[in-house]
Scaffold this motif. Structure first.
Motif, short mmCIF file in Angstrom:
data_model
loop_
_atom_site.label_atom_id
_atom_site.label_comp_id
_atom_site.label_asym_id
_atom_site.label_seq_id
_atom_site.Cartn_x
_atom_site.Cartn_y
_atom_site.Cartn_z
N ALA A 202 10.12 27.24 -24.47
CA ALA A 202 11.54 27.55 -24.27
C ALA A 202 11.92 27.34 -22.80
CB ALA A 202 11.82 28.99 -24.69
N ALA A 203 13.15 26.91 -22.59
CA ALA A 203 13.66 26.69 -21.23
C ALA A 203 13.68 28.00 -20.45
CB ALA A 203 15.06 26.09 -21.29
N PRO A 204 13.56 27.93 -19.12
CA PRO A 204 13.60 29.15 -18.31
C PRO A 204 14.96 29.83 -18.36
CG PRO A 204 12.93 27.22 -17.01
CD PRO A 204 13.42 26.72 -18.31
N ALA A 205 15.03 31.04 -17.85
CA ALA A 205 16.31 31.73 -17.70
C ALA A 205 17.17 30.97 -16.70
CB ALA A 205 16.08 33.16 -17.22
N LEU A 206 18.48 30.99 -16.88
CA LEU A 206 19.38 30.24 -15.99
C LEU A 206 19.21 30.64 -14.54
CD1 LEU A 206 22.80 29.92 -17.87
CD2 LEU A 206 20.83 28.41 -17.92
N ALA A 207 18.92 31.90 -14.29
CA ALA A 207 18.83 32.39 -12.91
C ALA A 207 17.58 31.88 -12.19
CB ALA A 207 18.84 33.92 -12.89
N ASP A 208 16.59 31.42 -12.92
CA ASP A 208 15.33 30.96 -12.32
C ASP A 208 15.46 29.49 -11.93
OD1 ASP A 208 12.77 30.54 -11.48
OD2 ASP A 208 11.80 31.31 -13.30
N ARG A 209 16.16 29.23 -10.81
CA ARG A 209 16.46 27.85 -10.42
C ARG A 209 15.20 27.07 -10.06
NH1 ARG A 209 19.80 26.48 -13.17
NH2 ARG A 209 19.74 24.53 -12.02
N ASP A 210 14.21 27.74 -9.45
CA ASP A 210 12.98 27.03 -9.09
C ASP A 210 12.26 26.51 -10.34
OD1 ASP A 210 13.36 27.38 -6.40
OD2 ASP A 210 12.15 29.20 -6.27
N ALA A 211 12.27 27.32 -11.40
CA ALA A 211 11.62 26.89 -12.65
C ALA A 211 12.34 25.68 -13.24
CB ALA A 211 11.59 28.04 -13.63
N TRP A 212 13.65 25.66 -13.17
CA TRP A 212 14.41 24.51 -13.66
C TRP A 212 14.09 23.28 -12.84
CZ3 TRP A 212 16.97 23.75 -18.07
CH2 TRP A 212 17.33 24.87 -18.82
N ARG A 213 14.04 23.41 -11.51
CA ARG A 213 13.77 22.26 -10.65
C ARG A 213 12.38 21.68 -10.92
NH1 ARG A 213 15.98 25.87 -6.65
NH2 ARG A 213 18.15 25.32 -6.19
N ARG B 277 17.92 21.40 -29.52
CA ARG B 277 18.04 21.55 -30.97
C ARG B 277 19.34 22.26 -31.33
NH1 ARG B 277 12.13 24.14 -32.51
NH2 ARG B 277 10.82 22.30 -32.06
N ASN B 278 20.13 21.62 -32.19
CA ASN B 278 21.32 22.24 -32.79
C ASN B 278 22.18 22.97 -31.75
OD1 ASN B 278 20.43 21.48 -35.43
ND2 ASN B 278 18.97 23.18 -35.35
N VAL B 279 22.48 22.26 -30.67
CA VAL B 279 23.21 22.87 -29.55
C VAL B 279 24.72 22.83 -29.81
CG1 VAL B 279 23.80 22.62 -27.12
CG2 VAL B 279 21.43 22.39 -27.86
N THR B 280 25.35 24.00 -29.67
CA THR B 280 26.80 24.11 -29.74
C THR B 280 27.30 24.75 -28.44
OG1 THR B 280 26.86 24.31 -32.15
CG2 THR B 280 28.73 25.21 -30.94
N LYS B 281 28.37 24.18 -27.89
CA LYS B 281 28.96 24.72 -26.68
C LYS B 281 30.47 24.63 -26.78
CE LYS B 281 28.92 26.47 -22.53
NZ LYS B 281 28.40 27.84 -22.28
N ARG B 282 31.13 25.78 -26.56
CA ARG B 282 32.59 25.84 -26.63
C ARG B 282 33.16 26.22 -25.27
NH1 ARG B 282 30.46 28.68 -30.87
NH2 ARG B 282 30.78 27.81 -32.98
N PHE B 283 34.31 25.65 -24.96
CA PHE B 283 35.09 26.05 -23.78
C PHE B 283 36.47 26.43 -24.30
CE2 PHE B 283 31.91 23.04 -22.25
CZ PHE B 283 31.34 23.76 -21.21
N GLY B 284 36.65 27.72 -24.54
CA GLY B 284 37.90 28.15 -25.17
C GLY B 284 38.00 27.54 -26.56
N ASP C 242 25.95 28.02 -26.46
CA ASP C 242 26.40 29.15 -27.27
C ASP C 242 25.47 29.34 -28.46
OD1 ASP C 242 28.58 29.52 -25.57
OD2 ASP C 242 29.80 28.09 -26.71
N GLU C 243 24.97 28.23 -28.98
CA GLU C 243 24.01 28.25 -30.09
C GLU C 243 23.00 27.15 -29.83
OE1 GLU C 243 26.08 27.80 -33.78
OE2 GLU C 243 27.71 29.12 -33.15
N GLY C 244 21.81 27.30 -30.43
CA GLY C 244 20.77 26.28 -30.26
C GLY C 244 19.82 26.62 -29.14
N GLU C 245 18.88 25.70 -28.88
CA GLU C 245 17.85 25.96 -27.87
C GLU C 245 17.42 24.67 -27.19
OE1 GLU C 245 14.28 27.43 -29.62
OE2 GLU C 245 14.38 26.06 -31.34
N VAL C 246 16.83 24.85 -25.98
CA VAL C 246 16.28 23.74 -25.21
C VAL C 246 14.80 24.01 -25.00
CG1 VAL C 246 16.29 22.54 -23.00
CG2 VAL C 246 18.45 23.23 -24.06
#
Length: 493
Positions: free
Chosen positions: A67-78, A8-15, A57-61
């Motif tokens: 809600a999506a798991p924390a990035l560090a929880d790789r097993d949950a993502w898999r 939802r309403n995802v924004t991502k910037r690289f510089g 940077d903004e929005g959600e998955v």
């Protein structure tokens, strides 16, 4: 039908670059949903966010409303999502079973229970209808088999959502249909899929819904059945796009490429061909036809058991790439990632490799000369880049392929061999790449174009069709799809 995956309403910037600007997608449970867009539209960025490799940077998955798991929880993502990339992640030196359960080996104390591992692998492959030997070395598998193994590995974690990123880019027609059969079977088992492709006909065949991104924004989401082809292309490009129109030309009399009596065990037998200056000849056939092996022999990547090759009047040394290049040949390989460019080097360094000796004296390269040549190549091929110093690995697939073609054309070759030049690139990039090949032919080069896409072959003056290692027909321009496919599948000679 409930929503399985949503961004939802995802924004991502690289510089200063905005890769996604308030974009989103909603994929229903158990559907195959296409994500389309030109290179640079934001598809890859969304994939990295949906697989937990990057945070928006903004929005959600959300997965099934949570809600999506924390990035560090790789097993949950898999357990929630897996991605089968165009570039295989299978480790070739390990067996299929070892790849399936990498870092998840069943152990007894400190020892791996190899028998149990192989049994689990066979059960997993049988469950999802993957006809591959669990004990086979992964490096011996074909592209199709590696992809199916990756799908099975993804499902083994418990993921019911799979992203397929350009899965057909290196497959021929029968292999694509077999992949689609497996996808349909998985869908019947309740697996949700997001399908990324530049082949619009595949979207209409395998997907139920489609979402289009353009310039980092969401443009449209519709059922496939309600979105005509012209409207889909217009959504992707912002304008109506017609098919590439081949140019008419008259080949010269001199011979740019000739081969006589070429044979290579298990690939092709007794092949002869002649390509005149200013002529564009296509090579068509299934994945087992021998067409790629023949093309790679012409450029020296493979050494034929018998036969001779002459490039621009010079007999080249068998199996010797420098000999072919020295005779005036340019080459675009099948796999740009492994054979086409050095990702950490700049556009200028990659594109001018064949002419480095002409850009300086006494073994040195003058940076100003290299940069000037690169700037001209960028302009000629409309390469979207920050400049000639940008690493090729940072470019989109279509623009990276343009750099590979720029390198092949850098020394104004008398002969050109191009293999699947438009695989994995968008509509606009295809037109640019095919146009550049025709430009080279109009300047007098004799060219061989190998492609699995019929639309690519329409620009050819004639098409040589291979079947089971032999050239079975020389088809002049003006063929119809059914006519050419019938010859390629061995139904007509």
């Amino acid at each position: 039908m409930s929503v399985h995956v949503e961004a939802r309403n995802v924004t991502k910037r690289f510089g200063p670059t905005v890769a996604l600007n308030g974009a989103g997608i909603a994929i229903a449970e158990g559907e195959t949903h296409a994500l389309l867009g030109r290179n640079g539209a934001g598809k890859s960025t969304l994939v990295s966010i949906l697989t937990g490799l990057q945070a928006p940077d903004e929005g959600e998955v959300l997965f099934s409303g949570e809600a999506a798991p924390a990035l560090a929880d790789r097993d949950a993502w898999r357990r929630r999502v897996a991605c089968v990339y165009q570039k295989s992640t299978i480790i070739p030196t390990l067996t299929v079973a070892e790849n399936l359960y990498l870092n998840r080996h069943q152990t007894s104390g400190r020892l791996i229970r190899w028998g149990a591992l192989r049994r689990s692998a066979r059960e997993l492959l049988d469950r999802y209808g993957v006809d591959v030997d669990a004990s086979a070395l992964a490096g011996d598998l074909g592209v199709e088999q590696r992809q199916l193994v990756e799908i099975a590995r993804a499902l083994s974690f418990g993921a019911r959502f799979i992203i397929l990123d350009e899965p057909t880019a290196q497959l021929d027609g029968p292999a694509i249909e077999r992949l689609f059969e497996r996808m349909r079977a998985l869908r019947e088992q309740g697996v949700t899929m997001m399908y990324i492709s530049h082949h619009l006909d595949e979207v209409y065949e395998i997907c139920q819904s489609v979402t289009v991104f353009r310039d980092a924004r969401h443009v449209v989401t519709r059922p496939v059945s309600e979105l005509p082809h012209d409207e889909l292309v217009a959504a992707m490009t912002g304008e109506a796009t017609t098919a590439y129109q081949a140019r008419s030309r008259t080949p010269g009399t001199s011979v740019a490429i000739s081969a006589t009596g070429l044979s290579l065990r298990d690939r092709y037998q007794d092949v002869a061909l002649e390509v005149r200056a200013g002529e564009l000849v296509g090579l068509a056939g299934s994945g087992s036809s021998g067409k790629v092996g023949l093309a790679e022999t012409l450029v020296g990547l493979r050494r034929a058991d018998t036969g001779t090759i002459v490039i621009n009047g010079t007999a080249v040394k068998p199996g010797d790439v420098p000999s072919a290049l020295g005779a005036g040949l340019g080459f675009v390989p099948q796999d740009r990632h492994h054979e086409g460019f050095v990702p950490l080097l700049s556009i200028a360094e990659n594109a001018t490799m064949p002419i480095a000796h002409k850009l300086g004296r006494f073994g040195t390269v003058f940076p100003s000369r290299r940069r000037a040549r690169a700037v001209q190549m960028i302009e000629d091929l409309d390469i979207k880049t920050e400049g000639p110093d940008q690493p090729v690995g940072d470019l989109s697939g279509g623009n990276a392929q343009k750099v590979v073609l720029a390198r092949a054309l850098s020394d104004s070759p008398a002969a050109l061999v191009v293999i699947n030049p438009t695989a994995g690139v968008d509509v606009k990039a295809k037109q640019s790449l095919l146009g550049a090949v025709e430009d080279a032919v109009e300047r007098g080069a004799g060219a061989v174009l190998v492609s699995d896409e019929l639309d690519d072959l329409r620009i050819c003056d004639r098409v040589l069709v291979m079947f089971h290692g032999r050239v079975v027909k020389d088809v002049p321009r003006g063929w119809s799809d059914p006519e050419l496919v019938a010859v390629m599948e061995g139904m007509e000679e």
